[in-house]
Design a protein around this motif. Structure first.
Motif, PDB file in Angstrom:
ATOM      1  N   MET A  90       0.753  -1.114  -0.062  1.00  0.00           N
ATOM      2  CA  MET A  90      -0.037   0.012   0.055  1.00  0.00           C
ATOM      3  C   MET A  90       0.748   1.172   0.028  1.00  0.00           C
ATOM      4  N   MET A  91       0.150   2.581  -0.368  1.00  0.00           N
ATOM      5  CA  MET A  91       1.074   3.545  -0.250  1.00  0.00           C
ATOM      6  C   MET A  91       0.472   4.815   0.399  1.00  0.00           C
ATOM      7  N   THR A  92       0.919   5.262   1.218  1.00  0.00           N
ATOM      8  CA  THR A  92       0.440   6.336   1.979  1.00  0.00           C
ATOM      9  C   THR A  92       1.395   7.472   1.957  1.00  0.00           C
ATOM     10  N   VAL A  93       1.011   8.736   1.436  1.00  0.00           N
ATOM     11  CA  VAL A  93       1.965   9.745   1.195  1.00  0.00           C
ATOM     12  C   VAL A  93       1.460  11.041   1.692  1.00  0.00           C
ATOM     13  N   GLY A  94       2.131  12.115   2.232  1.00  0.00           N
ATOM     14  CA  GLY A  94       1.497  13.536   2.200  1.00  0.00           C
ATOM     15  C   GLY A  94       2.707  14.289   2.946  1.00  0.00           C
ATOM     16  N   ALA A  95       2.337  15.520   3.231  1.00  0.00           N
ATOM     17  CA  ALA A  95       2.950  16.584   4.043  1.00  0.00           C
ATOM     18  C   ALA A  95       2.983  16.137   5.338  1.00  0.00           C
ATOM     19  N   ILE A  96       4.110  16.621   6.237  1.00  0.00           N
ATOM     20  CA  ILE A  96       4.134  16.369   7.624  1.00  0.00           C
ATOM     21  C   ILE A  96       3.016  16.676   8.363  1.00  0.00           C
ATOM     22  N   GLU A  97       2.043  17.793   7.978  1.00  0.00           N
ATOM     23  CA  GLU A  97       0.860  17.869   8.823  1.00  0.00           C
ATOM     24  C   GLU A  97      -0.134  17.169   8.341  1.00  0.00           C
ATOM     25  N   GLU A  98      -0.031  16.378   7.393  1.00  0.00           N
ATOM     26  CA  GLU A  98      -1.326  15.696   6.728  1.00  0.00           C
ATOM     27  C   GLU A  98      -1.269  14.214   7.294  1.00  0.00           C
ATOM     28  N   ASN A 100      -1.020  10.577   8.587  1.00  0.00           N
ATOM     29  CA  ASN A 100      -1.502   9.744   9.663  1.00  0.00           C
ATOM     30  C   ASN A 100      -0.454   8.585  10.153  1.00  0.00           C
ATOM     31  N   ILE A 101      -0.014   8.657  11.437  1.00  0.00           N
ATOM     32  CA  ILE A 101       1.039   7.864  11.673  1.00  0.00           C
ATOM     33  C   ILE A 101       0.491   6.558  11.908  1.00  0.00           C
ATOM     34  N   ASP A 102      -0.658   6.212  12.166  1.00  0.00           N
ATOM     35  CA  ASP A 102      -1.114   4.650  12.378  1.00  0.00           C
ATOM     36  C   ASP A 102      -1.386   4.167  10.968  1.00  0.00           C
ATOM     37  N   THR A 103      -1.564   5.122   9.923  1.00  0.00           N
ATOM     38  CA  THR A 103      -1.609   4.219   8.743  1.00  0.00           C
ATOM     39  C   THR A 103      -0.201   4.123   8.033  1.00  0.00           C
ATOM     40  N   ILE A 104       0.644   5.161   8.543  1.00  0.00           N
ATOM     41  CA  ILE A 104       2.003   4.887   8.191  1.00  0.00           C
ATOM     42  C   ILE A 104       2.696   3.597   8.679  1.00  0.00           C
ATOM     43  N   ALA A 105       2.355   3.216   9.971  1.00  0.00           N
ATOM     44  CA  ALA A 105       2.617   2.171  10.725  1.00  0.00           C
ATOM     45  C   ALA A 105       2.044   0.869   9.865  1.00  0.00           C
ATOM     46  N   MET A 146      11.061  11.414  -3.083  1.00  0.00           N
ATOM     47  CA  MET A 146      10.485  12.625  -3.286  1.00  0.00           C
ATOM     48  C   MET A 146       9.815  13.129  -1.979  1.00  0.00           C
ATOM     49  N   PRO A 147       9.890  14.614  -1.941  1.00  0.00           N
ATOM     50  CA  PRO A 147       9.413  14.997  -0.895  1.00  0.00           C
ATOM     51  C   PRO A 147       7.932  14.638  -0.656  1.00  0.00           C
ATOM     52  N   THR A 148       7.313  14.402   0.530  1.00  0.00           N
ATOM     53  CA  THR A 148       6.148  14.041   1.111  1.00  0.00           C
ATOM     54  C   THR A 148       6.119  12.307   0.929  1.00  0.00           C
ATOM     55  N   TYR A 149       6.905  11.837   0.173  1.00  0.00           N
ATOM     56  CA  TYR A 149       6.987  10.193  -0.191  1.00  0.00           C
ATOM     57  C   TYR A 149       7.765   9.421   0.937  1.00  0.00           C
ATOM     58  N   GLY A 150       8.353  10.269   2.045  1.00  0.00           N
ATOM     59  CA  GLY A 150       9.441   9.614   2.758  1.00  0.00           C
ATOM     60  C   GLY A 150       9.077   8.547   3.225  1.00  0.00           C
ATOM     61  N   ALA A 151       7.909   7.925   3.857  1.00  0.00           N
ATOM     62  CA  ALA A 151       7.590   6.863   4.467  1.00  0.00           C
ATOM     63  C   ALA A 151       7.526   5.686   3.498  1.00  0.00           C
ATOM     64  N   TYR A 152       6.686   5.964   2.615  1.00  0.00           N
ATOM     65  CA  TYR A 152       6.852   5.021   1.431  1.00  0.00           C
ATOM     66  C   TYR A 152       7.974   4.863   0.766  1.00  0.00           C
ATOM     67  N   ASN A 153       8.716   5.717   0.589  1.00  0.00           N
ATOM     68  CA  ASN A 153      10.367   5.640   0.159  1.00  0.00           C
ATOM     69  C   ASN A 153      10.990   4.410   0.927  1.00  0.00           C
ATOM     70  N   GLY A 154      10.770   4.834   2.184  1.00  0.00           N
ATOM     71  CA  GLY A 154      11.550   4.011   3.351  1.00  0.00           C
ATOM     72  C   GLY A 154      11.201   2.488   3.094  1.00  0.00           C
ATOM     73  N   THR A 155       9.885   2.278   3.064  1.00  0.00           N
ATOM     74  CA  THR A 155       9.612   0.875   2.766  1.00  0.00           C
ATOM     75  C   THR A 155      10.090   0.176   1.570  1.00  0.00           C
ATOM     76  N   LYS A 156       9.991   1.086   0.350  1.00  0.00           N
ATOM     77  CA  LYS A 156      10.489   0.435  -0.744  1.00  0.00           C
ATOM     78  C   LYS A 156      11.922   0.376  -0.917  1.00  0.00           C
ATOM     79  N   TYR A 157      12.772   1.097  -0.205  1.00  0.00           N
ATOM     80  CA  TYR A 157      14.335   1.170  -0.083  1.00  0.00           C
ATOM     81  C   TYR A 157      14.641  -0.254   0.728  1.00  0.00           C
TER      82      TYR A 157
END
Ligand SMILES: NC(=O)c1ccc[n+]([C@@H]2O[C@H](COP(=O)([O-])OP(=O)(O)OC[C@H]3O[C@@H](n4cnc5c(N)ncnc54)[C@H](OP(=O)(O)O)[C@@H]3O)[C@@H](O)[C@H]2O)c1
Length: 240
Positions: A90-98, A100-105, A146-157
């Motif tokens: 799955m992919m969840t991306v977004g700016a820091i303010e946007e 949802n840390i639970d979705t990222i987890a 890419m900016p705002t993709y950090g968490a998704y980037n981390g999973t795919k790296y």
């Protein structure tokens, strides 16, 4: 000489839609026997009914018991397992303010933890029998950030690093490990995105799931001495 896939057995995660469904259809046309998994039992059963030789075991792939259950189901169903496509994600991306840390987890559990669990479970089996092929679905987002993709980037790296290290660990054992790294593909991955964000991501065009399925088959069909460790596939007109 390409490898004949006829009668080989493949287990596909995330097989209920998008890339996984297209991989199932393509490998079915190559004569493979399939185990399909995802959470949506109805969708999986519809897909299996349209194929020649596919069986379904539905469930959440982040369930720690699921990889072992899938391995046993493949062995009970067909007596062997030759190929694992670790594709659910799955992919969840977004700016820091946007974000949802639970979705990222949840994304980390699916894109990383479940990939590791499935890989280690099935590779132990492959080591016992001295053969097998594991392909992990990574992403171009596993090769550049890419900016705002950090968490998704981390999973795919993580998937890229894991795949590459496993490939080297298993060199000479008869077991192959590779990744396929798609750019934008028109799938359900973007279902929850705003139209504006979708327009941005697809502005250079999007691949079809079938394009990735063809790439996976290309990796699988290479002769024994040849391994494509990573296949990056992007839309021709997208300047990524
Ligand atoms: N589309 C793209 O542009 C793109 C680009 C690069 C890489 N990728 C990667 O390609 C892979 C496939 O994605 P897709 O684009 O085909 O998206 P998709 O159509 O949304 O497919 C995702 C698949 O994963 C399954 N899934 C999701 N959460 C699950 C869970 N907790 N347990 C078990 N299965 C789960 C879904 O089935 P259920 O909902 O039925 O469980 C579905 O079959 C992912 O790893 C994605 O990161 C996609």
């Amino acid at each position: 000489m390409v490898v004949d896939l006829n009668n080989k057995v493949a287990l596909i995660t995330g097989a209920s839609s998008g890339i996984g469904k297209a991989i199932a259809q393509d490998l079915d046309s190559a004569g493979m026997k399939l185990i399909l998994t995802a959470r949506s039992q109805d969708k999986l059963e519809q897909i299996a009914a349209s194929l020649n030789n596919a069986r379904v075991l539905a469930g959440g792939i982040t369930d720690a018991e699921m990889p072992q259950q899938l391995l046993e189901f493949a062995l009970e169903s067909y007596g062997k397992l030759d190929v694992v496509l670790n594709n659910a994600g799955m992919m969840t991306v977004g700016a820091i303010e946007e974000v949802n840390i639970d979705t990222i987890a949840q994304m980390v559990r699916l894109n990383v933890e479940a990939v590791y669990r499935m890989a280690y479970t099935t590779l132990k089996h492959f080591k016992k029998i001295g053969s097998g092929f594991l392909i992990n679905t990574s992403s171009i987002a596993g090769l550049k950030t890419m900016p705002t993709y950090g968490a998704y980037n981390g999973t795919k790296y993580a998937v890229e690093a894991f795949t590459d290290a496993l490939r080297m660990e298993l060199a000479g054992t008869g077991i192959k490990v590779a990744s396929v790294a798609p750019g934008t593909v028109d799938t359900g991955l973007y279902d929850s995105w705003t139209e504006e964000n979708k327009d941005y991501i697809t502005s250079g065009g999007a691949l079809l799931p079938e394009d990735i399925a063809r790439s996976v088959r290309f990796i699988l069909e290479q002769p024994d001495p040849v391994l494509i460790p990573r296949l990056l596939v992007v839309p021709t007109n997208q300047p990524v």
